[in-house]
Design a protein around this motif. Structure first.
Motif, PDB file in Angstrom:
ATOM      1  N   TRP A   1      -8.707   9.914  -2.772  1.00 38.00           N
ATOM      2  CA  TRP A   1      -9.991   9.266  -3.020  1.00 38.00           C
ATOM      3  C   TRP A   1      -9.870   8.034  -3.919  1.00 38.00           C
ATOM      4  CZ3 TRP A   1     -13.023  10.203   0.652  1.00 38.00           C
ATOM      5  CH2 TRP A   1     -13.032  11.450   1.268  1.00 38.00           C
ATOM      6  N   PRO A   2      -9.092   8.063  -4.984  1.00 44.98           N
ATOM      7  CA  PRO A   2      -8.938   6.822  -5.751  1.00 44.98           C
ATOM      8  C   PRO A   2      -8.284   5.696  -4.940  1.00 44.98           C
ATOM      9  CG  PRO A   2      -8.271   8.690  -7.088  1.00 44.98           C
ATOM     10  CD  PRO A   2      -8.496   9.198  -5.698  1.00 44.98           C
ATOM     11  N   THR A   3      -7.362   6.048  -4.046  1.00 42.53           N
ATOM     12  CA  THR A   3      -6.723   5.031  -3.212  1.00 42.53           C
ATOM     13  C   THR A   3      -7.733   4.413  -2.265  1.00 42.53           C
ATOM     14  OG1 THR A   3      -4.629   6.233  -3.325  1.00 42.53           O
ATOM     15  CG2 THR A   3      -4.864   4.602  -1.563  1.00 42.53           C
ATOM     16  N   LEU A   4      -8.546   5.235  -1.620  1.00 44.90           N
ATOM     17  CA  LEU A   4      -9.584   4.709  -0.730  1.00 44.90           C
ATOM     18  C   LEU A   4     -10.615   3.891  -1.493  1.00 44.90           C
ATOM     19  CD1 LEU A   4     -10.177   7.749   1.677  1.00 44.90           C
ATOM     20  CD2 LEU A   4      -8.926   5.630   2.120  1.00 44.90           C
ATOM     21  N   ALA A   5     -10.985   4.338  -2.692  1.00 43.33           N
ATOM     22  CA  ALA A   5     -11.930   3.582  -3.509  1.00 43.33           C
ATOM     23  C   ALA A   5     -11.340   2.229  -3.884  1.00 43.33           C
ATOM     24  CB  ALA A   5     -12.297   4.375  -4.760  1.00 43.33           C
ATOM     25  N   LEU A   6     -10.064   2.195  -4.216  1.00 40.25           N
ATOM     26  CA  LEU A   6      -9.401   0.935  -4.569  1.00 40.25           C
ATOM     27  C   LEU A   6      -9.402  -0.041  -3.393  1.00 40.25           C
ATOM     28  CD1 LEU A   6      -7.888  -0.485  -6.863  1.00 40.25           C
ATOM     29  CD2 LEU A   6      -5.795   0.556  -6.017  1.00 40.25           C
ATOM     30  N   VAL A   7      -9.171   0.460  -2.197  1.00 39.15           N
ATOM     31  CA  VAL A   7      -9.191  -0.395  -1.006  1.00 39.15           C
ATOM     32  C   VAL A   7     -10.592  -0.958  -0.778  1.00 39.15           C
ATOM     33  CG1 VAL A   7      -8.957  -0.362   1.516  1.00 39.15           C
ATOM     34  CG2 VAL A   7      -7.214   0.702   0.100  1.00 39.15           C
ATOM     35  N   LEU A   8     -11.624  -0.115  -0.926  1.00 43.98           N
ATOM     36  CA  LEU A   8     -12.993  -0.588  -0.724  1.00 43.98           C
ATOM     37  C   LEU A   8     -13.425  -1.570  -1.808  1.00 43.98           C
ATOM     38  CD1 LEU A   8     -14.730   2.703   0.462  1.00 43.98           C
ATOM     39  CD2 LEU A   8     -14.124   0.700   1.826  1.00 43.98           C
ATOM     40  N   ILE A   9     -13.034  -1.315  -3.037  1.00 45.51           N
ATOM     41  CA  ILE A   9     -13.392  -2.218  -4.140  1.00 45.51           C
ATOM     42  C   ILE A   9     -12.757  -3.588  -3.938  1.00 45.51           C
ATOM     43  CG2 ILE A   9     -13.029  -2.641  -6.601  1.00 45.51           C
ATOM     44  CD1 ILE A   9     -13.459   0.396  -7.025  1.00 45.51           C
ATOM     45  N   THR A  10     -11.495  -3.621  -3.552  1.00 40.24           N
ATOM     46  CA  THR A  10     -10.849  -4.927  -3.337  1.00 40.24           C
ATOM     47  C   THR A  10     -11.518  -5.674  -2.187  1.00 40.24           C
ATOM     48  OG1 THR A  10      -9.143  -3.944  -1.912  1.00 40.24           O
ATOM     49  CG2 THR A  10      -8.615  -4.230  -4.258  1.00 40.24           C
ATOM     50  N   ALA A  11     -11.988  -4.963  -1.163  1.00 37.77           N
ATOM     51  CA  ALA A  11     -12.677  -5.623  -0.051  1.00 37.77           C
ATOM     52  C   ALA A  11     -13.987  -6.241  -0.525  1.00 37.77           C
ATOM     53  CB  ALA A  11     -12.925  -4.641   1.087  1.00 37.77           C
ATOM     54  N   PHE A  12     -14.792  -5.496  -1.303  1.00 31.08           N
ATOM     55  CA  PHE A  12     -16.074  -6.024  -1.766  1.00 31.08           C
ATOM     56  C   PHE A  12     -15.897  -7.149  -2.774  1.00 31.08           C
ATOM     57  CE2 PHE A  12     -17.769  -1.794  -0.412  1.00 31.08           C
ATOM     58  CZ  PHE A  12     -18.604  -2.277   0.566  1.00 31.08           C
TER      59      PHE A  12
ATOM     60  N   TRP B   1       0.630   8.493  -6.026  1.00 31.92           N
ATOM     61  CA  TRP B   1       0.421   8.321  -7.472  1.00 31.92           C
ATOM     62  C   TRP B   1      -1.024   8.587  -7.874  1.00 31.92           C
ATOM     63  CZ3 TRP B   1       3.117   3.012  -6.946  1.00 31.92           C
ATOM     64  CH2 TRP B   1       4.498   3.183  -6.993  1.00 31.92           C
ATOM     65  N   LEU B   2      -1.969   8.048  -7.097  1.00 33.66           N
ATOM     66  CA  LEU B   2      -3.383   8.131  -7.483  1.00 33.66           C
ATOM     67  C   LEU B   2      -4.133   9.265  -6.803  1.00 33.66           C
ATOM     68  CD1 LEU B   2      -4.409   4.354  -7.368  1.00 33.66           C
ATOM     69  CD2 LEU B   2      -3.751   5.692  -9.368  1.00 33.66           C
ATOM     70  N   GLY B   3      -3.745   9.635  -5.630  1.00 34.78           N
ATOM     71  CA  GLY B   3      -4.497  10.607  -4.844  1.00 34.78           C
ATOM     72  C   GLY B   3      -5.285   9.878  -3.746  1.00 34.78           C
TER      73      GLY B   3
ATOM     74  N   GLY C   1       3.550   2.230   4.195  1.00 35.38           N
ATOM     75  CA  GLY C   1       4.411   2.682   3.102  1.00 35.38           C
ATOM     76  C   GLY C   1       3.731   2.547   1.751  1.00 35.38           C
ATOM     77  N   LEU C   2       3.034   1.430   1.533  1.00 38.06           N
ATOM     78  CA  LEU C   2       2.317   1.245   0.262  1.00 38.06           C
ATOM     79  C   LEU C   2       1.178   2.255   0.110  1.00 38.06           C
ATOM     80  CD1 LEU C   2       2.241  -2.650  -0.017  1.00 38.06           C
ATOM     81  CD2 LEU C   2       3.469  -1.050  -1.482  1.00 38.06           C
ATOM     82  N   PHE C   3       0.458   2.526   1.198  1.00 37.51           N
ATOM     83  CA  PHE C   3      -0.603   3.541   1.139  1.00 37.51           C
ATOM     84  C   PHE C   3      -0.035   4.900   0.749  1.00 37.51           C
ATOM     85  CE2 PHE C   3      -3.531   1.033   4.026  1.00 37.51           C
ATOM     86  CZ  PHE C   3      -4.523   0.905   3.079  1.00 37.51           C
ATOM     87  N   ILE C   4       1.095   5.252   1.315  1.00 36.49           N
ATOM     88  CA  ILE C   4       1.712   6.549   0.994  1.00 36.49           C
ATOM     89  C   ILE C   4       2.121   6.594  -0.476  1.00 36.49           C
ATOM     90  CG2 ILE C   4       3.741   8.001   1.444  1.00 36.49           C
ATOM     91  CD1 ILE C   4       3.505   7.086   4.408  1.00 36.49           C
TER      92      ILE C   4
END
Length: 172
Positions: free
Chosen positions: A30-41, A26-28, A18-21
Motif C-alpha cells: 500500500w505505501p508503494t501504490l500510494a507513492l506511485v499515485l502521489i508522484t502522478a498527482f 522495503w515499504l510494503g 524490478g524497482l516495484f519489487i
C-alpha cells in the motif's frame, strides 16, 4: 531507430518491475501504490504550472519580436515529462522530475538545439521585407514594383459570406 525503440520497450518495463519489487519489499504494497499515485498527482500539477510559465515566456518572446524556439522545445519536453510522470514507475518518475526542473530542462533544450539544424527550403535569412535586400522564396523581391503582380496575373477583390436563412429552415 527500430532496434533502439524495441530495446526501450523491453528494458524500461523490466527495470520498472524490478524497482516495484524492491520498493514494495522495503515499504510494503500500500505505501508503494500510494507513492506511485502521489508522484502522478504532484507531477501533473507541476507540469501544468511549469507549462503555463513556459507559455507566458513564449508569449513574452513573441511580443518582443524574438523567436521562442527554446521555449517551444521546453514546452514539448514538459509534455514528455508529464507522460513520464503519469506512467506508473519509479524510473520514469525520476526522469520526468529531472526534465520538469527548469535548470536541467533548459540545459537539455540547449543541447538539443545545438544538434538540430532547421532549414527553411527556399528562404534565406532576411527573406521578409525589412527595408534591406529582401527576397521571396523564388529569388525575387515580393515588394518590388514592376515585378510579378503587375503583369495582369493577379486579381484583387473582396468577398462577403452570406448565409441563406432558407437553408437553416430546411435543415430543421
Amino acid at each position: 531507430m527500430f532496434p533502439i525503440l524495441l530495446l526501450l520497450f523491453i528494458l524500461v518495463p523490466v527495470i520498472e518491475i524490478g524497482l516495484f519489487i524492491q520498493v514494495g519489499g522495503w515499504l510494503g504494497l500500500w505505501p508503494t501504490l500510494a507513492l506511485v499515485l502521489i508522484t502522478a498527482f504532484v507531477g501533473a500539477s507541476l507540469v501544468r504550472s511549469q507549462g503555463l510559465m513556459t507559455l507566458a515566456s513564449v508569449q513574452d518572446r513573441l511580443n518582443r519580436g524574438e523567436l521562442p524556439a527554446q521555449q517551444i522545445l521546453e514546452g514539448v519536453m514538459l509534455a514528455v515529462s508529464g507522460v513520464l510522470l503519469l506512467t506508473p514507475g519509479f524510473m520514469t518518475d525520476a526522469m520526468g522530475m529531472l526534465v520538469l526542473l527548469p535548470g536541467p530542462r533548459a540545459a537539455l533544450a540547449k543541447q538539443v538545439m545545438k544538434r538540430v539544424t532547421v532549414s527553411q527550403a527556399g528562404f534565406s535569412q532576411g527573406s521578409f521585407h525589412q527595408g534591406g535586400n529582401a527576397q521571396g522564396p523564388f529569388g525575387e523581391d515580393p515588394f518590388r514594383r514592376g515585378g510579378r503582380g503587375e503583369d495582369g496575373n493577379t486579381f484583387e477583390g473582396e468577398y462577403e459570406r452570406k448565409d441563406d436563412d432558407d437553408d437553416d429552415h430546411r435543415l430543421r
